[in-house]
Design a protein around this motif. Structure first.
Motif, PDB file in Angstrom:
ATOM      1  N   THR A   1      -7.091  -0.258   9.977  1.00 58.74           N
ATOM      2  CA  THR A   1      -5.570  -0.041  10.060  1.00 58.74           C
ATOM      3  C   THR A   1      -5.549   1.781   9.782  1.00 58.74           C
ATOM      4  O   THR A   1      -4.961   2.315  10.940  1.00 58.74           O
ATOM      5  CB  THR A   1      -3.882  -0.192   8.925  1.00 58.74           C
ATOM      6  N   GLN A   2      -6.207   2.759   9.371  1.00 58.35           N
ATOM      7  CA  GLN A   2      -6.499   3.929   9.261  1.00 58.35           C
ATOM      8  C   GLN A   2      -6.867   4.006  10.370  1.00 58.35           C
ATOM      9  O   GLN A   2      -7.130   5.813  10.769  1.00 58.35           O
ATOM     10  CB  GLN A   2      -6.837   4.369   7.643  1.00 58.35           C
TER      11      GLN A   2
ATOM     12  N   LYS B   1      -8.874  -4.295   5.102  1.00 64.27           N
ATOM     13  CA  LYS B   1      -6.986  -3.613   6.059  1.00 64.27           C
ATOM     14  C   LYS B   1      -6.468  -2.294   5.698  1.00 64.27           C
ATOM     15  O   LYS B   1      -6.610  -2.332   6.771  1.00 64.27           O
ATOM     16  CB  LYS B   1      -6.294  -5.314   5.253  1.00 64.27           C
ATOM     17  N   SER B   2      -6.382  -1.200   5.266  1.00 62.30           N
ATOM     18  CA  SER B   2      -6.004  -0.659   4.826  1.00 62.30           C
ATOM     19  C   SER B   2      -7.000   0.227   5.435  1.00 62.30           C
ATOM     20  O   SER B   2      -6.329   1.055   6.208  1.00 62.30           O
ATOM     21  CB  SER B   2      -6.015  -0.082   3.276  1.00 62.30           C
TER      22      SER B   2
ATOM     23  N   VAL C   1       0.538   4.665   1.230  1.00 63.38           N
ATOM     24  CA  VAL C   1      -0.063   5.450   1.994  1.00 63.38           C
ATOM     25  C   VAL C   1      -0.855   6.893   1.353  1.00 63.38           C
ATOM     26  O   VAL C   1      -1.629   7.152   1.700  1.00 63.38           O
ATOM     27  CB  VAL C   1       0.401   5.648   3.055  1.00 63.38           C
TER      28      VAL C   1
ATOM     29  N   PHE D   1      -3.286   6.233  -1.140  1.00 65.33           N
ATOM     30  CA  PHE D   1      -4.411   5.926  -0.760  1.00 65.33           C
ATOM     31  C   PHE D   1      -5.023   6.714  -0.116  1.00 65.33           C
ATOM     32  O   PHE D   1      -6.619   6.601   0.065  1.00 65.33           O
ATOM     33  CB  PHE D   1      -3.767   4.879   0.456  1.00 65.33           C
TER      34      PHE D   1
ATOM     35  N   VAL E   1       0.698  -1.464   0.007  1.00 62.54           N
ATOM     36  CA  VAL E   1      -0.268   0.024   0.184  1.00 62.54           C
ATOM     37  C   VAL E   1       0.983   1.416   0.104  1.00 62.54           C
ATOM     38  O   VAL E   1       1.405   1.211   0.840  1.00 62.54           O
ATOM     39  CB  VAL E   1      -0.688   0.170   1.339  1.00 62.54           C
TER      40      VAL E   1
END
Length: 163
Positions: free
Chosen positions: A123-124, A119-120, A53, A56, A51
């Motif tokens: 996590t964020q 998942k992203s 970041v 994203f 990813v």
């Protein structure tokens, strides 16, 4: 002969690896690969996706979920993405309009895209919650010791600056 892989050994190894993949995921992989071949686009199984970041954060997670895509890279003008179904021309056009730039599309398995988005997103969310209470402070020393000034207090001060 020891240490040499024969065609038979290679075939057995590939079968074992194929069996280690969840049957639903295996079907999703094959479906995405077939779609890519049918519409003439590259295929990426997302085995080693990392990813970006910063990239994203430039795209709302809701947009990624709705259009089932992941941003891979950007050269400033063109955004490289992986999508589950780029054969949906209307959706692809809507996405290009929403992102306000042309896309370079690669086909990837729907489940893997969804897993990475999930998942992203989680996590964020954890990072946002962890940093929510942080506030920057500036320490200013005076004759009596130290005094702490917050950014809010400094920006609220409307005193003119005299040089």
């Amino acid at each position: 002969m020891t240490g040499t892989m024969t065609d038979r050994n290679l075939d057995q190894t590939l079968v074992m690896l194929d069996e280690a993949i969840d049957p639903d995921e295996r079907g999703d992989l094959r479906e995405a690969e077939a779609l890519a071949a049918r519409i003439g686009l590259p295929f990426d199984p997302l085995d080693e996706f990392h990813v970006d970041v910063d990239l994203f954060r430039t795209i709302p997670i809701e947009t990624m979920i709705r259009y089932e895509f992941l941003p891979m890279a950007s050269d400033g003008e063109v955004l490289k993405v992986v999508m589950a179904d780029p054969s949906d021309v209307v959706g692809l056009n809507e996405l290009e309009l929403a992102l306000a730039r042309p896309l370079d599309v690669t086909v990837s398995p729907r489940k893997r895209i969804a897993d990475i988005i999930e998942k992203s997103e989680s996590t964020q969310r954890v990072l946002d919650e962890a940093t929510e209470g942080f506030s920057m402070q500036i320490v200013q020393e005076d004759q009596d010791g130290e005094g702490v000034l917050s950014i809010d207090r400094i920006t609220a001060d409307q005193s003119p600056i005299i040089r």
